[in-house]
Design a protein around this motif. Structure first.
Motif, PDB file in Angstrom:
ATOM      1  N   CYS A 149     -86.714  67.552 -46.651  1.00 20.25           N
ATOM      2  CA  CYS A 149     -87.214  68.878 -47.030  1.00 20.25           C
ATOM      3  C   CYS A 149     -88.013  69.513 -45.894  1.00 20.25           C
ATOM      4  O   CYS A 149     -87.968  70.738 -45.699  1.00 20.25           O
ATOM      5  N   GLY A 150     -88.724  68.684 -45.160  1.00 21.18           N
ATOM      6  CA  GLY A 150     -89.467  69.191 -44.000  1.00 21.18           C
ATOM      7  C   GLY A 150     -88.522  69.813 -42.978  1.00 21.18           C
ATOM      8  O   GLY A 150     -88.801  70.884 -42.425  1.00 21.18           O
ATOM      9  N   ASP A 151     -87.387  69.147 -42.742  1.00 22.90           N
ATOM     10  CA  ASP A 151     -86.391  69.684 -41.805  1.00 22.90           C
ATOM     11  C   ASP A 151     -85.829  71.009 -42.323  1.00 22.90           C
ATOM     12  O   ASP A 151     -85.612  71.957 -41.556  1.00 22.90           O
ATOM     13  N   VAL A 152     -85.592  71.044 -43.630  1.00 20.76           N
ATOM     14  CA  VAL A 152     -85.057  72.266 -44.253  1.00 20.76           C
ATOM     15  C   VAL A 152     -86.026  73.435 -44.064  1.00 20.76           C
ATOM     16  O   VAL A 152     -85.623  74.543 -43.654  1.00 20.76           O
ATOM     17  N   TYR A 153     -87.297  73.203 -44.333  1.00 18.31           N
ATOM     18  CA  TYR A 153     -88.271  74.292 -44.241  1.00 18.31           C
ATOM     19  C   TYR A 153     -88.612  74.658 -42.800  1.00 18.31           C
ATOM     20  O   TYR A 153     -88.973  75.817 -42.512  1.00 18.31           O
ATOM     21  N   ASN A 154     -88.462  73.711 -41.899  1.00 15.25           N
ATOM     22  CA  ASN A 154     -88.623  74.045 -40.482  1.00 15.25           C
ATOM     23  C   ASN A 154     -87.497  74.970 -40.019  1.00 15.25           C
ATOM     24  O   ASN A 154     -87.707  75.864 -39.194  1.00 15.25           O
ATOM     25  N   THR A 155     -86.309  74.758 -40.576  1.00 22.40           N
ATOM     26  CA  THR A 155     -85.190  75.649 -40.274  1.00 22.40           C
ATOM     27  C   THR A 155     -85.477  77.064 -40.790  1.00 22.40           C
ATOM     28  O   THR A 155     -85.216  78.059 -40.100  1.00 22.40           O
ATOM     29  N   ILE A 156     -86.037  77.124 -41.992  1.00 20.50           N
ATOM     30  CA  ILE A 156     -86.395  78.431 -42.551  1.00 20.50           C
ATOM     31  C   ILE A 156     -87.419  79.132 -41.662  1.00 20.50           C
ATOM     32  O   ILE A 156     -87.276  80.322 -41.329  1.00 20.50           O
ATOM     33  N   MET A 157     -88.446  78.388 -41.266  1.00 17.61           N
ATOM     34  CA  MET A 157     -89.555  78.975 -40.520  1.00 17.61           C
ATOM     35  C   MET A 157     -89.186  79.346 -39.088  1.00 17.61           C
ATOM     36  O   MET A 157     -89.620  80.383 -38.574  1.00 17.61           O
ATOM     37  N   HIS A 158     -88.415  78.494 -38.440  1.00 20.11           N
ATOM     38  CA  HIS A 158     -88.172  78.669 -37.003  1.00 20.11           C
ATOM     39  C   HIS A 158     -86.816  79.266 -36.661  1.00 20.11           C
ATOM     40  O   HIS A 158     -86.562  79.592 -35.495  1.00 20.11           O
ATOM     41  N   VAL A 159     -85.962  79.406 -37.657  1.00 23.04           N
ATOM     42  CA  VAL A 159     -84.632  79.988 -37.408  1.00 23.04           C
ATOM     43  C   VAL A 159     -84.409  81.220 -38.290  1.00 23.04           C
ATOM     44  O   VAL A 159     -84.228  82.334 -37.796  1.00 23.04           O
ATOM     45  N   ASN A 160     -84.443  81.013 -39.602  1.00 23.06           N
ATOM     46  CA  ASN A 160     -84.071  82.104 -40.511  1.00 23.06           C
ATOM     47  C   ASN A 160     -85.032  83.290 -40.474  1.00 23.06           C
ATOM     48  O   ASN A 160     -84.593  84.447 -40.406  1.00 23.06           O
ATOM     49  N   VAL A 161     -86.328  83.001 -40.550  1.00 22.04           N
ATOM     50  CA  VAL A 161     -87.315  84.094 -40.570  1.00 22.04           C
ATOM     51  C   VAL A 161     -87.307  84.884 -39.253  1.00 22.04           C
ATOM     52  O   VAL A 161     -87.211  86.121 -39.272  1.00 22.04           O
ATOM     53  N   PRO A 162     -87.398  84.225 -38.084  1.00 20.90           N
ATOM     54  CA  PRO A 162     -87.336  84.996 -36.830  1.00 20.90           C
ATOM     55  C   PRO A 162     -86.032  85.771 -36.664  1.00 20.90           C
ATOM     56  O   PRO A 162     -86.037  86.910 -36.176  1.00 20.90           O
ATOM     57  N   LEU A 163     -84.911  85.146 -37.092  1.00 19.90           N
ATOM     58  CA  LEU A 163     -83.622  85.835 -37.011  1.00 19.90           C
ATOM     59  C   LEU A 163     -83.635  87.118 -37.837  1.00 19.90           C
ATOM     60  O   LEU A 163     -83.187  88.178 -37.378  1.00 19.90           O
ATOM     61  N   THR A 164     -84.164  87.028 -39.031  1.00 19.70           N
ATOM     62  CA  THR A 164     -84.203  88.188 -39.923  1.00 19.70           C
ATOM     63  C   THR A 164     -85.114  89.286 -39.382  1.00 19.70           C
ATOM     64  O   THR A 164     -84.758  90.477 -39.397  1.00 19.70           O
ATOM     65  N   ILE A 165     -86.273  88.907 -38.898  1.00 19.16           N
ATOM     66  CA  ILE A 165     -87.217  89.888 -38.348  1.00 19.16           C
ATOM     67  C   ILE A 165     -86.605  90.606 -37.154  1.00 19.16           C
ATOM     68  O   ILE A 165     -86.666  91.846 -37.048  1.00 19.16           O
ATOM     69  N   ASN A 166     -86.009  89.855 -36.249  1.00 18.98           N
ATOM     70  CA  ASN A 166     -85.396  90.469 -35.064  1.00 18.98           C
ATOM     71  C   ASN A 166     -84.246  91.391 -35.459  1.00 18.98           C
ATOM     72  O   ASN A 166     -84.092  92.484 -34.894  1.00 18.98           O
ATOM     73  N   ALA A 167     -83.456  90.954 -36.419  1.00 18.83           N
ATOM     74  CA  ALA A 167     -82.320  91.767 -36.862  1.00 18.83           C
ATOM     75  C   ALA A 167     -82.787  93.093 -37.451  1.00 18.83           C
ATOM     76  O   ALA A 167     -82.214  94.157 -37.164  1.00 18.83           O
ATOM     77  N   LEU A 168     -83.843  93.056 -38.236  1.00 16.13           N
ATOM     78  CA  LEU A 168     -84.366  94.286 -38.840  1.00 16.13           C
ATOM     79  C   LEU A 168     -84.966  95.208 -37.783  1.00 16.13           C
ATOM     80  O   LEU A 168     -84.767  96.431 -37.820  1.00 16.13           O
ATOM     81  N   ASN A 169     -85.703  94.636 -36.858  1.00 13.65           N
ATOM     82  CA  ASN A 169     -86.320  95.451 -35.807  1.00 13.65           C
ATOM     83  C   ASN A 169     -85.282  96.073 -34.875  1.00 13.65           C
ATOM     84  O   ASN A 169     -85.514  97.146 -34.299  1.00 13.65           O
ATOM     85  N   LEU A 170     -84.146  95.405 -34.725  1.00 14.76           N
ATOM     86  CA  LEU A 170     -83.081  95.904 -33.851  1.00 14.76           C
ATOM     87  C   LEU A 170     -82.080  96.779 -34.599  1.00 14.76           C
ATOM     88  O   LEU A 170     -81.104  97.248 -34.020  1.00 14.76           O
ATOM     89  N   GLY A 171     -82.317  96.986 -35.884  1.00 16.54           N
ATOM     90  CA  GLY A 171     -81.427  97.839 -36.661  1.00 16.54           C
ATOM     91  C   GLY A 171     -80.099  97.194 -37.004  1.00 16.54           C
ATOM     92  O   GLY A 171     -79.084  97.876 -37.139  1.00 16.54           O
ATOM     93  N   ASN A 172     -80.109  95.868 -37.155  1.00 23.81           N
ATOM     94  CA  ASN A 172     -78.881  95.133 -37.515  1.00 23.81           C
ATOM     95  C   ASN A 172     -79.136  94.345 -38.794  1.00 23.81           C
ATOM     96  O   ASN A 172     -79.278  93.119 -38.764  1.00 23.81           O
ATOM     97  N   PRO A 173     -79.204  95.027 -39.939  1.00 26.83           N
ATOM     98  CA  PRO A 173     -79.597  94.365 -41.190  1.00 26.83           C
ATOM     99  C   PRO A 173     -78.627  93.279 -41.663  1.00 26.83           C
ATOM    100  O   PRO A 173     -79.036  92.397 -42.419  1.00 26.83           O
ATOM    101  N   LYS A 174     -77.363  93.326 -41.230  1.00 30.91           N
ATOM    102  CA  LYS A 174     -76.394  92.319 -41.692  1.00 30.91           C
ATOM    103  C   LYS A 174     -76.836  90.920 -41.303  1.00 30.91           C
ATOM    104  O   LYS A 174     -76.780  89.985 -42.122  1.00 30.91           O
ATOM    105  N   PHE A 175     -77.312  90.750 -40.074  1.00 26.60           N
ATOM    106  CA  PHE A 175     -77.796  89.437 -39.645  1.00 26.60           C
ATOM    107  C   PHE A 175     -79.070  89.064 -40.403  1.00 26.60           C
ATOM    108  O   PHE A 175     -79.318  87.894 -40.680  1.00 26.60           O
ATOM    109  N   GLY A 176     -79.873  90.066 -40.747  1.00 28.59           N
ATOM    110  CA  GLY A 176     -81.076  89.807 -41.535  1.00 28.59           C
ATOM    111  C   GLY A 176     -80.733  89.310 -42.919  1.00 28.59           C
ATOM    112  O   GLY A 176     -81.370  88.395 -43.442  1.00 28.59           O
ATOM    113  N   GLU A 177     -79.725  89.919 -43.517  1.00 25.27           N
ATOM    114  CA  GLU A 177     -79.294  89.466 -44.834  1.00 25.27           C
ATOM    115  C   GLU A 177     -78.805  88.024 -44.774  1.00 25.27           C
ATOM    116  O   GLU A 177     -79.106  87.208 -45.663  1.00 25.27           O
ATOM    117  N   ASP A 178     -78.058  87.689 -43.733  1.00 26.85           N
ATOM    118  CA  ASP A 178     -77.560  86.314 -43.574  1.00 26.85           C
ATOM    119  C   ASP A 178     -78.715  85.317 -43.475  1.00 26.85           C
ATOM    120  O   ASP A 178     -78.649  84.216 -44.034  1.00 26.85           O
TER     121      ASP A 178
END
Length: 225
Positions: A149-178
């Motif tokens: 579970c620690g590995d799972v949540y590290n993926t959320i924190m260090h991959v999914n969340v930054p990916l979503t934030i960058n996608a939204l700031n760059l105007g690419n919401p599709k990657f944010g949704e993913d």
């Protein structure tokens, strides 16, 4: 001058009335008139200042009333925008509580609202990782599963969340949704791992909270597509 005459002169000088002060009034009627005039001027000044204060107070009250009314209208507009946005998510109350708790939502556009909820996803991740760390000490028999579970949540924190934030700031919401879609899958993976090992999950509520918040974020991001 003889000494007797000098003595007489000295006595006469000593008996002379003292001089009046330079500013003393010699004519009492004139002094009374001056005092009356000064009193009248002071009274006029007092009423003039009171008049100014009263009018300034009225202007201030009017200004504050207009300002309050404009602020109220803006707040009502922002609230309506937030409510309408949350109606398009799977959890209206959760969405509303997250957005209204953040002052930035007051003047945020749709992208701004999505970023606020993504930040809430991040906060859920921080709390869950802290809980996982604490459970490793209190429930050592669950250490292996908790590490998954620690590995799972590290993926959320260090991959999914930054990916979503960058996608939204760059105007690419599709990657944010993913990114948010994967977050819900990760939280389900953590919960399922306990069942696979025949264990009772101590993270059920936290996994569900993460899933719910991520789904709200995903729904808002989908509105940007």
């Amino acid at each position: 001058m003889s000494s007797s005459n000098r003595d007489l002169l000295r006595i006469l000088v000593s008996l002379r009335e003292p001089d009046e002060p330079k500013n003393a009034c010699h004519i009492h009627i004139s002094c009374d008139a001056t005092a009356s005039k000064n009193k009248s001027l002071n009274r006029q000044s007092f009423f003039f200042l009171q008049f100014i204060k009263m009018n300034l107070s009225r202007v201030t009250i009017l200004f504050l009333a207009i300002l309050f009314q404009e602020t109220l209208f803006l707040a009502m507009g922002d609230r309506e925008f937030i409510e309408n946005t949350c109606k398009g998510t799977p959890s209206y109350n959760l969405c509303l509580s997250i957005l209204l708790a953040n002052p930035k939502s007051q003047d945020a556009n749709l992208t701004g609202l999505a970023l606020i909820v993504v930040d809430a996803v991040k906060n859920e991740g921080v709390k869950t990782l802290q809980q996982i760390h604490a459970l490793k000490k209190s429930l050592p028999e669950l250490t292996a599963t908790l590490m998954q579970c620690g590995d799972v949540y590290n993926t959320i924190m260090h991959v999914n969340v930054p990916l979503t934030i960058n996608a939204l700031n760059l105007g690419n919401p599709k990657f944010g949704e993913d990114g948010m879609a994967d977050t819900t899958i990760e939280s389900q993976t953590c919960e399922r791992s306990f069942k696979e090992h025949g264990q009772t999950s101590p993270l059920t509520n936290m996994n569900k909270d993460m899933e719910d918040v991520a789904n709200v974020a995903r729904a808002i991001i989908r509105m940007l597509l």
